[in-house]
Design a protein around this motif. Structure first.
Motif, PDB file in Angstrom:
ATOM      1  N   TYR A  52      28.515 -76.124 -45.961  1.00 10.84           N
ATOM      2  CA  TYR A  52      27.822 -76.733 -44.825  1.00 10.84           C
ATOM      3  C   TYR A  52      26.432 -77.044 -45.329  1.00 10.84           C
ATOM      4  N   MET A  53      26.109 -78.310 -45.414  1.00 15.07           N
ATOM      5  CA  MET A  53      24.779 -78.638 -45.937  1.00 15.07           C
ATOM      6  C   MET A  53      24.254 -79.910 -45.291  1.00 15.07           C
ATOM      7  N   SER A  54      22.923 -80.023 -45.239  1.00 22.55           N
ATOM      8  CA  SER A  54      22.286 -81.210 -44.665  1.00 22.55           C
ATOM      9  C   SER A  54      21.106 -81.598 -45.526  1.00 22.55           C
TER      10      SER A  54
ATOM     11  N   GLY B 206      33.817 -83.986 -43.870  1.00 28.88           N
ATOM     12  CA  GLY B 206      33.288 -84.848 -42.813  1.00 28.88           C
ATOM     13  C   GLY B 206      31.780 -84.963 -42.950  1.00 28.88           C
TER      14      GLY B 206
ATOM     15  N   GLY C 206      28.238 -75.624 -35.425  1.00 29.47           N
ATOM     16  CA  GLY C 206      28.432 -76.770 -36.320  1.00 29.47           C
ATOM     17  C   GLY C 206      28.824 -78.009 -35.517  1.00 29.47           C
TER      18      GLY C 206
ATOM     19  N   TRP D 184      32.369 -78.520 -35.256  1.00 32.30           N
ATOM     20  CA  TRP D 184      32.842 -78.416 -36.640  1.00 32.30           C
ATOM     21  C   TRP D 184      32.992 -76.933 -36.936  1.00 32.30           C
TER      22      TRP D 184
HETATM   23  C1  BTN Z   1      32.892 -85.022 -38.770  1.00 32.50           C
HETATM   24  O1  BTN Z   1      33.152 -84.811 -37.574  1.00 32.50           O
HETATM   25  O2  BTN Z   1      33.715 -85.548 -39.523  1.00 32.50           O
HETATM   26  C2  BTN Z   1      31.526 -84.673 -39.313  1.00 32.50           C
HETATM   27  C3  BTN Z   1      31.374 -83.224 -39.581  1.00 32.50           C
HETATM   28  C4  BTN Z   1      30.034 -82.843 -40.191  1.00 32.50           C
HETATM   29  C5  BTN Z   1      29.889 -81.354 -40.364  1.00 32.50           C
HETATM   30  C6  BTN Z   1      28.647 -80.977 -41.118  1.00 32.50           C
HETATM   31  S1  BTN Z   1      28.644 -79.281 -41.591  1.00 32.50           S
HETATM   32  C7  BTN Z   1      26.977 -79.418 -42.078  1.00 32.50           C
HETATM   33  C8  BTN Z   1      26.278 -80.287 -41.061  1.00 32.50           C
HETATM   34  N1  BTN Z   1      25.801 -79.488 -39.947  1.00 32.50           N
HETATM   35  C9  BTN Z   1      26.439 -79.771 -38.822  1.00 32.50           C
HETATM   36  O3  BTN Z   1      26.234 -79.213 -37.727  1.00 32.50           O
HETATM   37  N2  BTN Z   1      27.345 -80.734 -39.032  1.00 32.50           N
HETATM   38  C10 BTN Z   1      27.335 -81.192 -40.399  1.00 32.50           C
END
Ligand code: BTN
Length: 261
Positions: free
Chosen positions: A65-67, A119, A48, A56
């Motif tokens: 966990y989503m995109s 985040g 992550g 993460w």
């Molecule tokens: C931050 O550092 O505040 C941002 C964090 C973002 C985490 C999310 S979890 C789903 C997506 N996939 C990742 O690898 N990162 C984001």
């Protein structure tokens, strides 16, 4: 996902029990021609990604966990406020399900009781065919939902919905409501390709508003009063000698003077 009743956002959902990073998955799907609004959701991530190259932590069974895949037609310099559109959508969704004074720490952390709950990591990929055009944008969202504790190193600054509201929260329902608000907010964003139509709502959730903040500027830290964002998503602050200054998210960090918010 049966809960999602949108025209675009979250119409195609890909679910993985385990993946490296849902942001990376969207990159792969985008190259295979996936359409705007495609959503990847995972129960855990092995790699992550957080902002500023951080990790993460993405354990199974407890978090979101989503995109989301976007294919904006705007110029690349208009993309960074999309992260703020997502922060706004997450806070609206959470406030609808569990109203509790959730807010935003500029630019895009969702926070409650001085601790971070969500985040967002937005990544952009440029087109190989036409110079200066965006191929796709990934908006990655991590929401702490059902954790009951956090590792020592982040326990002072991180919290979860379950800790705050005192019971488990349904992850599918929350994902669906985030998609609902994002679809509507993104439509407003697309009219002007900025936050003109959303800044009032965003500023209503901005926890730093009218608060003394410390600006961590590579050219030298200083204290100021946060006023709110403008239509580009930059933070307007009033310095202690009365000047209004714009703070650019890419360049500086903002902290409350007594803690993280
Ligand atoms: C931050 O550092 O505040 C941002 C964090 C973002 C985490 C999310 S979890 C789903 C997506 N996939 C990742 O690898 N990162 C984001």
């Amino acid at each position: 996902m049966k809960n999602i009743d949108n025209r675009v956002m979250g119409q195609d959902v890909v679910f993985y029990r385990t993946t490296d990073s849902t942001n990376t998955d969207i990159g792969r799907l985008a190259k295979q021609g996936a359409r705007e609004g495609t959503l990847v959701v995972a129960d855990m991530q092995e790699a992550g990604k957080g902002r500023r190259g951080r990790e993460w932590i993405s354990l199974p069974g407890e978090s979101i966990y989503m995109s989301l895949l976007l294919r904006p037609s705007c110029n690349p310099d208009k993309v960074s406020p999309i992260t703020l559109v997502m922060a706004l959508s997450v806070v609206e969704a959470i406030e609808e399900l569990e109203p509790r004074n959730f807010g935003i720490k500029w630019p895009n952390d969702v926070v409650v009781n001085g601790k971070k709950l969500c985040g967002i990591l937005t990544e952009m990929n440029m087109s190989m065919e036409s110079v200066g055009k965006i191929d796709y944008v990934v908006v990655g969202v991590g929401i702490n939902v059902n954790q009951t504790s956090f590792p020592n190193e982040i326990s002072k600054t991180a919290t979860s919905l379950a800790i705050e509201v005192g019971h488990e929260v349904n992850r599918c329902k929350l994902i669906a409501r985030v998609m609902y608000y994002f679809e509507r907010n993104y439509r407003v964003f697309e009219v002007t390709n900025d936050l003109a139509g959303l800044m009032e709502k965003y500023n209503g959730y901005l926890l730093n508003c009218q608060k003394q903040v410390r600006i961590l500027d590579p050219k030298g830290d200083y204290e100021a009063t946060a006023i709110g964002i403008d239509s580009t998503g930059e933070l307007l602050v009033r310095t202690n000698d009365g000047q209004e200054v714009k703070v650019y998210a890419g360049e500086v960090s903002v902290r409350g003077i007594y803690g993280y918010v």
